[in-house]
Design a protein around this motif. Structure first.
Motif, PDB file in Angstrom:
ATOM      1  N   GLY A  76      22.460  -2.969 -17.426  1.00 37.33           N
ATOM      2  CA  GLY A  76      21.440  -2.690 -16.437  1.00 37.33           C
ATOM      3  C   GLY A  76      20.043  -3.028 -16.909  1.00 37.33           C
ATOM      4  O   GLY A  76      19.087  -2.579 -16.327  1.00 37.33           O
ATOM      5  N   MET A  77      19.933  -3.816 -17.964  1.00 32.53           N
ATOM      6  CA  MET A  77      18.606  -4.150 -18.481  1.00 32.53           C
ATOM      7  C   MET A  77      18.070  -5.419 -17.833  1.00 32.53           C
ATOM      8  O   MET A  77      18.832  -6.257 -17.392  1.00 32.53           O
ATOM      9  CB  MET A  77      18.667  -4.365 -19.990  1.00 32.53           C
ATOM     10  CG  MET A  77      18.995  -3.112 -20.763  1.00 32.53           C
ATOM     11  SD  MET A  77      19.232  -3.413 -22.514  1.00 32.53           S
ATOM     12  CE  MET A  77      17.690  -4.113 -22.987  1.00 32.53           C
ATOM     13  N   THR A  78      16.780  -5.518 -17.816  1.00 36.37           N
ATOM     14  CA  THR A  78      16.114  -6.729 -17.356  1.00 36.37           C
ATOM     15  C   THR A  78      15.426  -7.356 -18.558  1.00 36.37           C
ATOM     16  O   THR A  78      14.742  -6.677 -19.307  1.00 36.37           O
ATOM     17  CB  THR A  78      15.058  -6.401 -16.285  1.00 36.37           C
ATOM     18  OG1 THR A  78      15.716  -5.799 -15.172  1.00 36.37           O
ATOM     19  CG2 THR A  78      14.324  -7.646 -15.836  1.00 36.37           C
ATOM     20  N   THR A  79      15.623  -8.643 -18.735  1.00 34.92           N
ATOM     21  CA  THR A  79      14.918  -9.356 -19.798  1.00 34.92           C
ATOM     22  C   THR A  79      14.032 -10.412 -19.171  1.00 34.92           C
ATOM     23  O   THR A  79      14.334 -10.957 -18.120  1.00 34.92           O
ATOM     24  CB  THR A  79      15.896 -10.023 -20.788  1.00 34.92           C
ATOM     25  OG1 THR A  79      16.717 -10.945 -20.076  1.00 34.92           O
ATOM     26  CG2 THR A  79      16.779  -8.992 -21.464  1.00 34.92           C
ATOM     27  N   VAL A  80      12.916 -10.661 -19.833  1.00 34.82           N
ATOM     28  CA  VAL A  80      11.953 -11.647 -19.359  1.00 34.82           C
ATOM     29  C   VAL A  80      11.568 -12.509 -20.546  1.00 34.82           C
ATOM     30  O   VAL A  80      11.218 -11.986 -21.604  1.00 34.82           O
ATOM     31  CB  VAL A  80      10.699 -10.967 -18.772  1.00 34.82           C
ATOM     32  CG1 VAL A  80       9.675 -11.996 -18.360  1.00 34.82           C
ATOM     33  CG2 VAL A  80      11.069 -10.068 -17.606  1.00 34.82           C
ATOM     34  N   GLU A  81      11.632 -13.812 -20.380  1.00 34.54           N
ATOM     35  CA  GLU A  81      11.201 -14.728 -21.427  1.00 34.54           C
ATOM     36  C   GLU A  81       9.829 -15.272 -21.073  1.00 34.54           C
ATOM     37  O   GLU A  81       9.596 -15.705 -19.945  1.00 34.54           O
ATOM     38  CB  GLU A  81      12.190 -15.874 -21.577  1.00 34.54           C
ATOM     39  CG  GLU A  81      13.513 -15.448 -22.171  1.00 34.54           C
ATOM     40  CD  GLU A  81      14.413 -16.631 -22.491  1.00 34.54           C
ATOM     41  OE1 GLU A  81      13.879 -17.731 -22.774  1.00 34.54           O
ATOM     42  OE2 GLU A  81      15.623 -16.428 -22.436  1.00 34.54           O
ATOM     43  N   VAL A  82       8.939 -15.230 -22.042  1.00 31.18           N
ATOM     44  CA  VAL A  82       7.568 -15.688 -21.842  1.00 31.18           C
ATOM     45  C   VAL A  82       7.202 -16.584 -23.017  1.00 31.18           C
ATOM     46  O   VAL A  82       7.403 -16.205 -24.178  1.00 31.18           O
ATOM     47  CB  VAL A  82       6.592 -14.487 -21.786  1.00 31.18           C
ATOM     48  CG1 VAL A  82       5.172 -14.957 -21.632  1.00 31.18           C
ATOM     49  CG2 VAL A  82       6.969 -13.538 -20.661  1.00 31.18           C
ATOM     50  N   ASP A  83       6.669 -17.765 -22.741  1.00 35.03           N
ATOM     51  CA  ASP A  83       6.162 -18.617 -23.812  1.00 35.03           C
ATOM     52  C   ASP A  83       4.949 -17.927 -24.419  1.00 35.03           C
ATOM     53  O   ASP A  83       4.003 -17.593 -23.709  1.00 35.03           O
ATOM     54  CB  ASP A  83       5.754 -19.989 -23.277  1.00 35.03           C
ATOM     55  CG  ASP A  83       6.959 -20.835 -22.909  1.00 35.03           C
ATOM     56  OD1 ASP A  83       8.036 -20.633 -23.516  1.00 35.03           O
ATOM     57  OD2 ASP A  83       6.817 -21.697 -22.023  1.00 35.03           O
ATOM     58  N   SER A  84       5.019 -17.672 -25.711  1.00 30.54           N
ATOM     59  CA  SER A  84       3.960 -16.897 -26.318  1.00 30.54           C
ATOM     60  C   SER A  84       3.916 -17.112 -27.816  1.00 30.54           C
ATOM     61  O   SER A  84       4.849 -17.616 -28.426  1.00 30.54           O
ATOM     62  CB  SER A  84       4.203 -15.407 -26.029  1.00 30.54           C
ATOM     63  OG  SER A  84       3.241 -14.613 -26.663  1.00 30.54           O
ATOM     64  N   SER A  85       2.831 -16.647 -28.394  1.00 28.59           N
ATOM     65  CA  SER A  85       2.723 -16.597 -29.840  1.00 28.59           C
ATOM     66  C   SER A  85       3.475 -15.368 -30.336  1.00 28.59           C
ATOM     67  O   SER A  85       4.217 -14.734 -29.593  1.00 28.59           O
ATOM     68  CB  SER A  85       1.248 -16.521 -30.243  1.00 28.59           C
ATOM     69  OG  SER A  85       0.682 -15.321 -29.752  1.00 28.59           O
ATOM     70  N   HIS A  86       3.249 -14.978 -31.549  1.00 23.69           N
ATOM     71  CA  HIS A  86       3.969 -13.859 -32.153  1.00 23.69           C
ATOM     72  C   HIS A  86       3.749 -12.550 -31.392  1.00 23.69           C
ATOM     73  O   HIS A  86       4.667 -11.763 -31.222  1.00 23.69           O
ATOM     74  CB  HIS A  86       3.553 -13.708 -33.617  1.00 23.69           C
ATOM     75  CG  HIS A  86       4.323 -12.664 -34.345  1.00 23.69           C
ATOM     76  ND1 HIS A  86       5.657 -12.819 -34.659  1.00 23.69           N
ATOM     77  CD2 HIS A  86       3.966 -11.444 -34.802  1.00 23.69           C
ATOM     78  CE1 HIS A  86       6.080 -11.743 -35.290  1.00 23.69           C
ATOM     79  NE2 HIS A  86       5.072 -10.892 -35.392  1.00 23.69           N
ATOM     80  N   LEU A  87       2.544 -12.286 -30.938  1.00 26.39           N
ATOM     81  CA  LEU A  87       2.232 -11.044 -30.232  1.00 26.39           C
ATOM     82  C   LEU A  87       2.083 -11.309 -28.745  1.00 26.39           C
ATOM     83  O   LEU A  87       1.014 -11.675 -28.266  1.00 26.39           O
ATOM     84  CB  LEU A  87       0.948 -10.422 -30.780  1.00 26.39           C
ATOM     85  CG  LEU A  87       1.234  -9.416 -31.868  1.00 26.39           C
ATOM     86  CD1 LEU A  87       0.418  -9.701 -33.094  1.00 26.39           C
ATOM     87  CD2 LEU A  87       1.020  -8.033 -31.341  1.00 26.39           C
ATOM     88  N   VAL A  88       3.144 -11.098 -28.008  1.00 26.51           N
ATOM     89  CA  VAL A  88       3.132 -11.388 -26.573  1.00 26.51           C
ATOM     90  C   VAL A  88       2.108 -10.524 -25.843  1.00 26.51           C
ATOM     91  O   VAL A  88       1.526 -10.947 -24.857  1.00 26.51           O
ATOM     92  CB  VAL A  88       4.547 -11.237 -25.964  1.00 26.51           C
ATOM     93  CG1 VAL A  88       4.999  -9.792 -25.941  1.00 26.51           C
ATOM     94  CG2 VAL A  88       4.609 -11.832 -24.577  1.00 26.51           C
TER      95      VAL A  88
END
Length: 34
Positions: A1-13
């Protein structure tokens, strides 16, 4: 039941993509509010 989101980012999103992080938190809060 989890939602994951991928974001292009540096080390600290949280610093690189604060709007995306805030939107994810707000969506999570709305989904648990009754």
């Amino acid at each position: 039941g989890m939602t994951t989101v991928e974001v292009d980012s540096s080390h600290l999103v949280m610093l690189a993509q604060p709007k995306a992080v805030a939107e994810l938190i707000m969506d999570a809060a709305r989904s648990t509010a009754h």
